[in-house]
Motif scaffolding. Structure first.
Motif, short mmCIF file in Angstrom:
data_model
loop_
_atom_site.label_atom_id
_atom_site.label_comp_id
_atom_site.label_asym_id
_atom_site.label_seq_id
_atom_site.Cartn_x
_atom_site.Cartn_y
_atom_site.Cartn_z
N LYS A 71 146.89 -26.25 36.69
CA LYS A 71 147.11 -25.93 38.11
C LYS A 71 145.99 -26.48 39.00
O LYS A 71 145.59 -25.85 39.97
N GLN A 72 145.50 -27.65 38.63
CA GLN A 72 144.43 -28.29 39.39
C GLN A 72 144.85 -29.72 39.74
O GLN A 72 144.39 -30.67 39.10
N PRO A 73 145.75 -29.89 40.71
CA PRO A 73 146.15 -31.25 41.08
C PRO A 73 144.97 -32.01 41.67
O PRO A 73 144.23 -31.49 42.51
N VAL A 74 144.78 -33.23 41.20
CA VAL A 74 143.63 -34.04 41.63
C VAL A 74 144.10 -35.45 41.96
O VAL A 74 145.14 -35.90 41.48
N PRO A 75 143.35 -36.17 42.80
CA PRO A 75 143.67 -37.58 43.08
C PRO A 75 143.43 -38.43 41.83
O PRO A 75 142.30 -38.48 41.31
N ALA A 76 144.46 -39.07 41.35
CA ALA A 76 144.38 -39.79 40.08
C ALA A 76 143.33 -40.89 40.11
O ALA A 76 142.52 -41.01 39.19
N THR A 77 143.34 -41.69 41.16
CA THR A 77 142.43 -42.84 41.21
C THR A 77 140.97 -42.40 41.13
O THR A 77 140.18 -42.95 40.37
N LYS A 78 140.63 -41.38 41.90
CA LYS A 78 139.23 -40.91 41.92
C LYS A 78 138.79 -40.41 40.56
O LYS A 78 137.68 -40.70 40.10
N PHE A 79 139.65 -39.67 39.88
CA PHE A 79 139.25 -39.08 38.61
C PHE A 79 139.30 -40.10 37.47
O PHE A 79 138.57 -39.96 36.48
N ILE A 80 140.14 -41.13 37.58
CA ILE A 80 140.08 -42.22 36.62
C ILE A 80 138.75 -42.95 36.75
O ILE A 80 138.13 -43.34 35.76
N GLN A 81 138.28 -43.12 37.99
CA GLN A 81 136.97 -43.73 38.21
C GLN A 81 135.87 -42.90 37.57
O GLN A 81 134.97 -43.43 36.91
N VAL A 82 135.93 -41.57 37.74
CA VAL A 82 134.94 -40.68 37.13
C VAL A 82 134.97 -40.82 35.61
O VAL A 82 133.93 -40.92 34.95
N TYR A 83 136.17 -40.85 35.06
CA TYR A 83 136.32 -40.94 33.60
C TYR A 83 135.70 -42.22 33.07
O TYR A 83 134.96 -42.21 32.08
N LEU A 84 135.99 -43.34 33.72
CA LEU A 84 135.48 -44.63 33.26
C LEU A 84 133.96 -44.71 33.42
O LEU A 84 133.27 -45.26 32.56
N LYS A 85 133.43 -44.15 34.51
CA LYS A 85 131.99 -44.22 34.73
C LYS A 85 131.22 -43.34 33.74
O LYS A 85 130.09 -43.67 33.37
N THR A 86 131.80 -42.22 33.34
CA THR A 86 131.11 -41.33 32.41
C THR A 86 131.36 -41.69 30.95
O THR A 86 130.64 -41.21 30.07
N ASN A 87 132.33 -42.53 30.69
CA ASN A 87 132.73 -42.81 29.30
C ASN A 87 131.61 -43.43 28.48
O ASN A 87 131.44 -43.14 27.30
N ILE A 88 130.81 -44.29 29.11
CA ILE A 88 129.75 -44.98 28.40
C ILE A 88 128.66 -44.02 27.95
O ILE A 88 127.89 -44.33 27.02
N ALA A 89 128.59 -42.83 28.57
CA ALA A 89 127.55 -41.86 28.22
C ALA A 89 127.76 -41.24 26.84
O ALA A 89 126.86 -40.56 26.33
N LYS A 90 128.91 -41.48 26.21
CA LYS A 90 129.14 -40.89 24.89
C LYS A 90 128.24 -41.51 23.82
O LYS A 90 128.10 -40.95 22.72
N TYR A 91 127.62 -42.65 24.13
CA TYR A 91 126.71 -43.27 23.17
C TYR A 91 125.30 -42.69 23.24
O TYR A 91 124.45 -43.06 22.43
N LEU A 92 125.06 -41.82 24.21
CA LEU A 92 123.75 -41.18 24.29
C LEU A 92 123.62 -40.12 23.21
O LEU A 92 124.62 -39.52 22.78
N PRO A 93 122.40 -39.84 22.73
CA PRO A 93 122.22 -38.80 21.71
C PRO A 93 122.78 -37.46 22.17
O PRO A 93 122.60 -37.05 23.31
N GLY A 94 123.48 -36.79 21.28
CA GLY A 94 124.11 -35.51 21.60
C GLY A 94 125.61 -35.63 21.74
O GLY A 94 126.35 -34.68 21.49
N ASN A 95 126.07 -36.81 22.18
CA ASN A 95 127.51 -37.08 22.28
C ASN A 95 128.24 -36.06 23.15
O ASN A 95 129.40 -35.73 22.90
N VAL A 96 127.56 -35.54 24.18
CA VAL A 96 128.19 -34.56 25.07
C VAL A 96 128.05 -34.94 26.54
O VAL A 96 128.67 -34.30 27.40
N TRP A 97 127.26 -35.95 26.85
CA TRP A 97 126.91 -36.22 28.24
C TRP A 97 128.10 -36.73 29.04
O TRP A 97 128.15 -36.55 30.26
N HIS A 98 129.05 -37.40 28.40
CA HIS A 98 130.24 -37.83 29.13
C HIS A 98 131.07 -36.62 29.54
O HIS A 98 131.64 -36.59 30.63
N HIS A 99 131.13 -35.59 28.68
CA HIS A 99 131.82 -34.35 29.05
C HIS A 99 131.11 -33.65 30.20
O HIS A 99 131.75 -33.15 31.13
N TYR A 100 129.79 -33.60 30.11
CA TYR A 100 129.02 -32.93 31.15
C TYR A 100 129.23 -33.62 32.50
O TYR A 100 129.41 -32.94 33.53
#
Length: 304
Positions: A71-100
């Motif tokens: 029940k949280q409608p969001v603008p698709a384009t904006k959140f796809i941008q967020v997803y792509l920008k944070t995706n590379i952070a999964k290679y940082l130690p801990g493997n949680v920073w993209h989620h954060y």
């Protein structure tokens, strides 16, 4: 003590996978160095990179579907941008920073903390379920007799368990329990009822499409090195799904680095030329990183 054990386990896993991959590379070094890629092969690798980038973009869109289920409608384009920008952070130690990063971005968009956290928990859960479905469907390709009645019965039973495990009746109690534990550790005394309202069929199918695109990128990478026939596709897709799943869930492997490579080599080196498999796996890791970096850069440019 627990934290120290986790750190030791991560280093052990990383060390073991690096030793295995290094040994495989050493044993097949002459075959690897003999690999040559022609112009058509480089074109296929470029297509594989584009498909991998498309897969990550598609995964960002699926994240918006999950938020809609909450029940949280969001603008698709904006959140796809967020997803792509944070995706590379999964290679940082801990493997949680993209989620954060995604949780912070969702909260900044006036999404409740519970829904934001749940969305980044559901997404990998559905990814893992999609990978398990592919493993069940194509994993019997590694058996000598892959069409027995017992195997087919086991396949059906496994699919029922996987599909049943993500039903709201089983998921929501776990979600609410985790919520209560989180509230007890904080000063917030409210316990919002956060959960999914219906069976997440559309996100699950979306994650299966995501994994299919990732698998296609891997198959094209191998195809750029050596000829393949259509009958080998189920075997490669099953091996890729299992390798990706282990890299996804094993601790101490940011982005599945090392675990994916070691598993794929172990599964495929006796069915294909070892040099071609090792080269394809190394190239696919490079393609994945290039696609993820390109996605982050393009998302930033598009945002501006």
């Amino acid at each position: 003590m627990t934290i120290k054990l986790k750190q030791i386990l991560r280093w052990v896993i990383l060390g073991a996978t690096l030793v295995f991959v290094g040994k495989a590379l050493q044993d097949n070094w002459l075959e690897v160095t003999a690999i040559r890629i022609d112009e058509a092969g480089w074109s296929i690798l470029a297509i594989a990179t584009g498909i991998t980038l498309l897969a990550h973009t598609w995964a960002g869109w699926i994240w918006t579907w999950i938020l809609q289920e909450l029940k949280q409608p969001v603008p698709a384009t904006k959140f796809i941008q967020v997803y792509l920008k944070t995706n590379i952070a999964k290679y940082l130690p801990g493997n949680v920073w993209h989620h954060y990063g995604r949780i912070v971005a969702a909260k900044n968009a006036n999404i409740s903390a519970g829904a934001a956290t749940l969305s980044v928990l559901l997404e990998p859960l559905l990814m893992a379920a999609a990978a398990l479905i592919f493993v069940v469907l194509f994993g019997n390709q590694f058996a000598a007799n892959n069409n027995t009645f017992i195997q087919q019965l086991f396949k059906i039973f496994s699919l029922i368990i996987i599909l049943g495990a993500i039903h709201p009746r089983f998921l929501n109690p776990v979600i609410n329990l985790l919520h209560k534990l989180k509230v007890k550790k904080s000063d917030n005394k409210s316990t919002p009822n956060v959960g999914i309202r219906r069976y997440p069929l559309r996100p699950l199918l979306g994650e299966m499409a995501f994994l299919g695109l990732r698998g296609l990128g891997f198959i094209l990478t191998l195809f750029a090195i050596m000829p393949l026939n259509f009958g080998q596709v189920p075997l490669l897709l099953g091996a890729f799904s299992f390798s990706w799943l282990l890299g996804f869930i094993v601790p101490g492997a940011p982005g599945g680095l090392g675990v994916f490579e070691a598993t794929a080599i172990a599964l495929l080196q006796h069915r294909f030329p070892s040099g071609a498999i090792i080269s394809a796996i190394a190239l696919y890791r490079l393609i994945s990183i290039i696609a993820e970096v390109a996605g982050a850069v393009l998302a930033s440019l598009d945002e501006r």
